[in-house]
Enzyme design. Structure first.
Site, mmCIF file in Angstrom:
data_model
loop_
_atom_site.group_PDB
_atom_site.id
_atom_site.type_symbol
_atom_site.label_atom_id
_atom_site.label_comp_id
_atom_site.label_asym_id
_atom_site.label_seq_id
_atom_site.Cartn_x
_atom_site.Cartn_y
_atom_site.Cartn_z
ATOM 1 N N HIS A 122 0.832 -1.202 0.000
ATOM 2 C CA HIS A 122 0.000 0.000 0.000
ATOM 3 C C HIS A 122 0.866 1.251 0.000
ATOM 4 C CE1 HIS A 122 -3.967 -1.804 1.743
ATOM 5 N NE2 HIS A 122 -3.380 -2.622 0.892
ATOM 6 N N ARG A 147 -0.484 -0.846 -4.611
ATOM 7 C CA ARG A 147 -1.768 -0.142 -4.565
ATOM 8 C C ARG A 147 -1.504 1.308 -4.204
ATOM 9 N NH1 ARG A 147 -6.662 -0.541 -0.161
ATOM 10 N NH2 ARG A 147 -5.439 1.166 0.702
ATOM 11 N N TYR A 159 -10.075 8.017 2.617
ATOM 12 C CA TYR A 159 -9.778 6.620 2.864
ATOM 13 C C TYR A 159 -8.426 6.236 2.274
ATOM 14 C CZ TYR A 159 -9.335 1.684 2.148
ATOM 15 O OH TYR A 159 -8.816 0.413 2.126
ATOM 16 N N ASP A 210 -8.112 1.189 -4.886
ATOM 17 C CA ASP A 210 -9.290 0.762 -4.127
ATOM 18 C C ASP A 210 -10.316 1.887 -4.073
ATOM 19 O OD1 ASP A 210 -11.123 -0.301 -2.388
ATOM 20 O OD2 ASP A 210 -9.736 -0.532 -0.696
ATOM 21 N N HIS A 212 -13.240 1.454 -2.533
ATOM 22 C CA HIS A 212 -13.838 1.260 -1.214
ATOM 23 C C HIS A 212 -15.352 1.467 -1.205
ATOM 24 C CE1 HIS A 212 -13.066 0.901 3.253
ATOM 25 N NE2 HIS A 212 -12.233 0.043 2.700
ATOM 26 N N GLU A 236 -10.514 -1.875 -7.459
ATOM 27 C CA GLU A 236 -11.101 -2.698 -6.407
ATOM 28 C C GLU A 236 -12.334 -2.038 -5.775
ATOM 29 O OE1 GLU A 236 -9.818 -3.847 -1.819
ATOM 30 O OE2 GLU A 236 -8.280 -3.339 -3.293
ATOM 31 N N GLU A 262 -13.716 -8.509 -0.557
ATOM 32 C CA GLU A 262 -13.065 -8.664 0.747
ATOM 33 C C GLU A 262 -14.064 -8.778 1.887
ATOM 34 O OE1 GLU A 262 -11.840 -4.343 2.502
ATOM 35 O OE2 GLU A 262 -10.711 -4.993 0.756
ATOM 36 N N ARG A 283 -11.874 -11.367 -4.188
ATOM 37 C CA ARG A 283 -11.009 -10.977 -3.072
ATOM 38 C C ARG A 283 -11.400 -11.600 -1.736
ATOM 39 N NH1 ARG A 283 -9.583 -6.378 -1.274
ATOM 40 N NH2 ARG A 283 -7.487 -7.235 -1.149
ATOM 41 N N HIS A 312 -7.905 -10.500 0.178
ATOM 42 C CA HIS A 312 -7.694 -9.420 1.144
ATOM 43 C C HIS A 312 -6.557 -9.805 2.075
ATOM 44 C CE1 HIS A 312 -8.816 -6.144 3.794
ATOM 45 N NE2 HIS A 312 -9.162 -6.948 4.773
ATOM 46 N N GLU A 339 -2.866 -9.475 -1.348
ATOM 47 C CA GLU A 339 -2.600 -8.229 -0.627
ATOM 48 C C GLU A 339 -1.706 -8.526 0.567
ATOM 49 O OE1 GLU A 339 -5.131 -4.469 1.223
ATOM 50 O OE2 GLU A 339 -6.099 -6.427 1.056
ATOM 51 N N TRP A 402 -18.149 4.142 4.165
ATOM 52 C CA TRP A 402 -16.764 4.425 4.496
ATOM 53 C C TRP A 402 -15.908 3.491 3.682
ATOM 54 C CZ3 TRP A 402 -12.779 1.360 6.491
ATOM 55 C CH2 TRP A 402 -11.575 2.052 6.723
#
Length: 402
Positions: A122, A147, A159, A210, A212, A236, A262, A283, A312, A339, A402
């Protein structure tokens, strides 16, 4: 051979983890991850009050039968609490079987399909420049895939922008903290981020992003199309997947590969996505999708449609789950990527493990079982601390994802 005892260990070496330890009458034990970020004690209760009493006296070698007993026998099926508890039992039983056989779990599953497991890290930053620098740092560490997430101008606490470079924990308060979101600002900003990353480093490395669950299907389609020049490895969680058909709209407008899952708990959460080839990577992960036994079924269904795994692997999964995931990844024929968010040194001390990272790949090791243990004395020094994930509202106050 019988299950003689089982107990739950809760520890917080920087964040909360829930671990199930199952012991047999022959002195062999196994451990499984039962962590559900922000809802850890719900799984503790499910295990202690409902599952463990049923396990005592059972034959730990009968992994499939015990899985069916806990899933079908409970009548109330699915859901994150139930499936995380089942996963903990399942992972611990695979650990026991591996130790009994003197074999790593990947050998029990049929042997390795690859030598190493490609992982992604990340790279986060408060702005584009900081994220670009973070990507360079991961490249220097040897990662083949990264990522990238960036702060968005006009949005506070976006995020994915963590407080650490190699690990961070988004569950940050005893009660949920509040963040504010604006999708338009995000959609305007993210293509600029990836344009800058590609201009700086070229196209040798895989890039991921991502969303999210924050876009509508048409917004996700717009972003996917805008990111096509950057040739992402995947986009993602572009939109919430409760309505699996929503991905049809995204697919109609972009060739950017899509990944999701995930927060999926069973094969039913992704059946239509897979059968209609609406995603490219699934995922789902060991701890939240019912353990190795059930994740294997999801992967087998995905393989029919040339969909790959991309489990994930954030810090809300303990090293126990990471160890089990790496054994699964080493075996599964249709592997895509794993990940890998690094845990804190304190967490690694509590959970000594056999896996390792080298030049963009993870290696599960050859220890019997999944190769991860727990130091219970050290774990006891880190008591549980209430910690919630944040919530998000739009600028007008509307509750959002979120």
């Amino acid at each position: 051979m019988k299950i003689q005892s089982a107990r739950v260990i809760v520890t917080c070496p920087g964040r909360n983890f829930v671990t199930l330890k199952i012991e047999t009458d022959q002195g062999v034990f196994g451990i499984g991850d039962a962590t559900l970020n922000g809802r850890e004690l719900s799984v503790v209760s499910y295990l202690e009050d409902h599952v463990i009493p049923c396990l005592i006296g059972m034959d730990p070698r009968r992994i499939e039968d015990i899985w069916q007993y806990l899933y079908r026998g409970a009548y109330w099926r699915r859901g994150p609490v139930t499936m995380s508890a089942i996963a903990a039992v399942d992972t611990a039983l695979w650990d026991i079987k591996g130790k009994m056989a003197g074999m790593p779990i990947y050998d029990l599953l049929g042997g390795k399909s690859r030598d190493g497991v490609m992982v992604y890290g990340h790279a986060n930053g408060a702005d584009i420049a900081e994220t670009v620098d973070a990507v360079g740092h991961y490249i220097d560490l040897g990662y083949k895939a990264i990522r990238a997430q960036s702060g968005v101008p006009g949005i506070k606490d976006a995020y994915g922008v963590g407080r650490g470079k190699l690990f961070y924990e988004p569950a940050d308060a005893a009660l949920p903290s509040l963040t504010i979101w604006d999708t338009k600002k995000y959609l305007d900003h993210i293509p600029k981020l990836f344009e800058k990353i590609r201009d700086t480093y070229g196209f040798e490395h895989h890039l991921l992003h991502d969303g999210h669950h924050r876009m509508t299907p048409i917004e996700a389609a717009q972003l996917g199309k805008a990111l096509e020049p950057a040739k992402l490895f995947w986009l993602e969680d572009a939109t919430p997947a409760e309505n699996q058909e929503a991905f049809k709209l995204i697919r109609q407008h972009t060739t950017t590969p899509l990944a999701v899952g995930e927060i999926f708990n069973t094969i039913w959460d992704c059946k239509d996505l897979i059968q209609n080839q609406l995603i490219d990577y699934i995922r789902a992960t060991v701890v939240h999708a019912g353990g190795i036994t059930h994740l294997r079924r999801i992967a087998d269904l995905a393989a029919i449609y040339q969909i790959k795994t991309g489990s994930h692997g954030a810090t809300d999964l303990s090293p126990v789950c990471m160890g089990a995931a790496l054994h699964f990844d080493s075996w599964v024929p249709n592997f895509g990527i794993q990940e890998y968010m690094r845990h804190t040194p304190e967490t690694d001390e509590v959970f000594p493990h056999n896996y390792r990272f080298e030049q963009g790949y993870m290696y599960a090791g050859d220890a019997p079982g999944h190769g991860v243990d727990i130091d219970e004395k050290l774990a006891a020094k880190y008591p549980y601390q209430p910690a919630y994930l944040p919530v998000a509202r739009l600028e007008d106050g509307t509750m959002f994802n979120w």
